[in-house]
Design an enzyme around this catalytic site. Structure first.
Site, PDB file in Angstrom:
ATOM      1  N   SER A  14       0.797  -1.219   0.079  1.00  0.00           N
ATOM      2  CA  SER A  14      -0.133   0.068  -0.097  1.00  0.00           C
ATOM      3  C   SER A  14       0.781   1.312   0.015  1.00  0.00           C
ATOM      4  CB  SER A  14      -0.952   0.039   1.253  1.00  0.00           C
ATOM      5  OG  SER A  14      -1.634   1.135   1.325  1.00  0.00           O
ATOM      6  N   LYS A  65     -14.454  -3.273   1.550  1.00  0.00           N
ATOM      7  CA  LYS A  65     -15.058  -2.202   1.171  1.00  0.00           C
ATOM      8  C   LYS A  65     -16.653  -2.106   1.435  1.00  0.00           C
ATOM      9  CE  LYS A  65     -11.576   0.182  -1.807  1.00  0.00           C
ATOM     10  NZ  LYS A  65     -11.411   0.683  -2.958  1.00  0.00           N
ATOM     11  N   ASP A 101     -13.255   6.906  -3.799  1.00  0.00           N
ATOM     12  CA  ASP A 101     -12.669   6.417  -5.086  1.00  0.00           C
ATOM     13  C   ASP A 101     -13.525   7.087  -6.113  1.00  0.00           C
ATOM     14  OD1 ASP A 101     -10.803   4.796  -3.940  1.00  0.00           O
ATOM     15  OD2 ASP A 101     -12.250   2.734  -3.719  1.00  0.00           O
ATOM     16  N   GLY A 125     -13.264  -6.345 -14.299  1.00  0.00           N
ATOM     17  CA  GLY A 125     -13.182  -6.524 -12.889  1.00  0.00           C
ATOM     18  C   GLY A 125     -14.305  -6.214 -12.111  1.00  0.00           C
ATOM     19  N   GLY A 219      -3.571   4.921 -12.667  1.00  0.00           N
ATOM     20  CA  GLY A 219      -4.387   5.396 -11.622  1.00  0.00           C
ATOM     21  C   GLY A 219      -3.772   6.315 -10.803  1.00  0.00           C
TER      22      GLY A 219
END
Length: 466
Positions: A14, A65, A101, A125, A219
C-alpha cells in the site's frame, strides 16, 4: 495528535501511508497514519476506536469495502449507490461512511479530458474499485458493461470483448501490477481495439495493458485525489494543494528501484545539492541520503569510502546500492547540524574550535592503510576532498560527529583539504577577517600560491561576489 489508518487484509504494497504523511506535512497537521492489517472479525473493534475517538478516521481497502458497511451508523447516498465504502469518519457522535474512489475516478476523467456521455464503456473487474468506476460512468451518461471471468446476468465475459465497439476500456483488476508487470488482463488486439484505455494500476506507471494500447492513463491521479478528498472530510475543510507537485513527487518515488523504495516509501524527503556535486541528492527525513548519478564509478567510489570509513570514524553507513545506466546509492544520515548553520557562523571562535576537532580526526586516519588514492591529488596524508562547512556535522554538544560527503576520500596532499576548507570558511562567513586565526589554530601555513593551486578561478570570483 490525531490518528488515521488504512484497514485491509494485506497492505505491504500500500502507498496510502506515504500519501497521507505528505499531506500531513504539507498542511502542518499533527497526525499520523497506520497500515492496519486485520481480519473481518476485527472490523467491529476498529470501528469502536472511531467511536471512542482513539482514531479520527479510516480508509478501507480490499476485501472490506463492502463488509465494513454493516458496522456503520450512516452511509451517504453516493456510497449506497456504489455499494462500497472506502472512507470512515465520526460526525455528531455517529460513524459515517462514504466513497472517495468515486471522486478520484471522476476527477481522473476530468484530468484526462475524457467525455463518456453515450459512449460504450467496458470495466474489467468486479471488485470494490469497479463499483465506484461504474457509478461514475453511469452518472456521466456512459453506456456501461462490467467484464468478468465468471459473468452473471448483469455482466459479460472477456471473450465477448472482441465483438464490441469499445470507446473506453477501464482496468480495475490487479492484473499487470508489480511484480507481474508483463501480464495484461486482455490480449493486445483488444487493447488496440479500444479507443481509450485507462488502467487504475499506477505501479508500474505504464502497465503492459497501457503499453499495448499506447496509453499513459494510469491510476496515480485517482489514488492521490481519493486521498485528498478523504483528508478534506476528516479535516472538515478544503485543502488547496498543487496536484501536479504531488504527482511528480510520487512518480519519482515509484520510479525508484525496489531495493531503494522499500526503505524510503513512507518517508518525506527534500531535494538537496551538496557542494558542487552533479549528483541528484535527496534526504529522507533524518534517516537516509539518496544519491542518483550517471557517473557510476564516482558513486561507487563514495560507497566504498563510506564502507571503509564507517568502521574508523563516526559517520553514515551504506544501506543499498543499485547499479545500472543510472546508479543509486542510499546511506544513513549522520545525526548532526552542519557547520554552515547560522548559530556557528555567528560564533566564529566556536566554529574554529570545532574545525580543529574535525581536522584532528581526519589526521588520525593517516595511521591506517587507506586503500584509496585521492582523485585530485597525491601525497602521503589522508585527504577528505570535500572539506567544506556544509559537509561537516556536529552534535548538540558541539562535538564533531561526521562528514556528509566522502566522494574524494583517500590518500593525497593535505593542502588540498586546507585550501578548500579555507575557501568554504570565508565563503560562509562572508569575511576573511578570521582566516589567519583558522590557519594558526590548525597549524597550517597557507601561501597565496598554494591556495590558488587548488581553488579554481571561478570559485575565487565567487568569494569576491559574495
Amino acid at each position: 495528535m490525531k490518528h488515521y489508518g488504512l484497514l485491509g487484509e494485506h497492505l505491504s504494497h500500500s502507498y496510502s501511508k506515504m500519501i497521507h504523511q505528505y499531506l500531513f506535512k504539507e498542511f502542518n497537521l499533527d497526525a499520523d497514519y497506520s497500515l492496519i492489517e486485520c481480519q473481518e472479525q476485527d472490523l467491529k473493534y476498529w470501528i469502536k476506536k472511531i467511536r471512542t475517538k482513539e482514531f479520527s478516521g479510516f480508509n478501507v481497502t480490499i476485501p472490506y469495502k463492502k463488509k465494513i458497511m454493516s458496522y456503520l451508523d450512516v452511509i451517504d447516498e453516493k456510497a449506497i449507490k456504489i455499494g462500497s465504502v472506502n472512507t470512515v469518519y465520526l460526525l455528531d457522535g455517529k460513524v459515517h461512511g462514504t466513497n472517495t474512489d468515486y471522486d478520484g475516478f471522476l476527477e481522473t476523467l476530468n484530468y484526462y479530458q475524457i467525455d463518456v456521455k453515450n459512449k460504450n464503456c467496458y470495466i474489467l473487474g468486479t471488485g470494490g474499485a469497479s463499483l465506484a468506476v461504474l457509478q461514475v460512468l453511469q452518472d456521466l451518461g456512459g453506456i456501461c458493461s462490467t467484464v468478468s471471468r465468471t459473468p452473471n446476468t448483469n455482466q459479460i465475459g472477456y471473450f465477448e470483448l472482441k465483438n464490441k465497439d469499445i470507446d473506453l476500456l477501464v482496468n480495475t483488476t490487479p492484473v499487470g501490477m508489480y511484480p507481474n508487470v508483463n501480464e495484461s488482463p486482455v490480449p493486445k488486439e483488444i487493447a488496440l481495439q479500444a479507443k481509450t484505455v485507462i488502467d487504475i494500476i499506477f505501479n508500474p506507471e505504464r502497465t503492459q495493458l497501457l503499453k499495448d494500447a499506447n496509453s499513459g492513463m494510469n491510476g496515480l491521479y485517482m489514488l492521490v485525489l481519493q486521498a485528498i478528498r478523504a483528508e478534506e472530510i476528516w479535516q472538515k475543510r478544503k485543502l488547496e494543494i498543487q496536484i501536479s507537485f504531488l504527482l511528480s513527487t510520487f512518480r519519482f518515488l515509484l520510479d525508484l528501484p525496489k531495493e531503494i523504495f522499500l526503505y524510503v516509501k513512507d518517508l518525506t524527503f527534500t531535494k538537496d545539492q551538496i557542494g558542487q556535486s552533479e549528483d541528484y541528492v535527496y534526504q529522507f527525513e533524518q534517516k537516509y541520503i539518496l544519491k542518483i548519478s550517471k557517473d557510476k564509478s564516482a558513486l561507487k567510489r563514495e560507497k566504498e569510502c563510506v564502507d571503509w570509513l564507517s568502521e574508523k570514524i563516526l559517520g553514515s553507513k551504506s544501506v543499498a546500492w543499485v547499479e545500472g545506466d543510472t546508479s543509486y546509492y542510499l546511506r544513513t544520515v549522520i545525526e548532526g547540524e552542519p557547520l554552515s548553520s547560522k548559530r556557528f557562523l555567528d560564533q566564529p571562535l566556536l566554529l574554529i574550535r570545532i574545525l580543529k576537532q574535525a581536522i584532528l580526526t581526519l589526521r588520525k586516519l593517516d595511521q591506517y592503510s587507506c586503500p584509496f588514492q585521492s582523485k585530485d591529488s597525491v601525497g602521503a596524508s589522508f585527504v577528505h576532498g570535500d572539506l567544506c562547512l556544509p559537509n561537516i556535522l556536529v552534535n548538540k554538544d558541539n562535538e564533531f560527529c561526521g562528514f556528509i560527503d566522502l566522494g574524494n576520500a583517500g590518500l593525497g596532499d593535505p593542502y588540498y583539504d586546507y585550501a578548500w576548507l579555507l575557501w568554504s570558511f570565508e565563503y560562509n562567513l562572508k569575511t576573511d577577517q578570521f582566516n589567519s586565526m583558522l590557519l594558526e589554530t590548525l597549524g597550517v601555513k597557507m601561501t597565496e600560491e598554494i591556495y590558488q593551486k587548488y581553488i579554481p578561478i571561478s570559485y575565487l570570483e565567487q568569494l569576491k561576489r559574495n
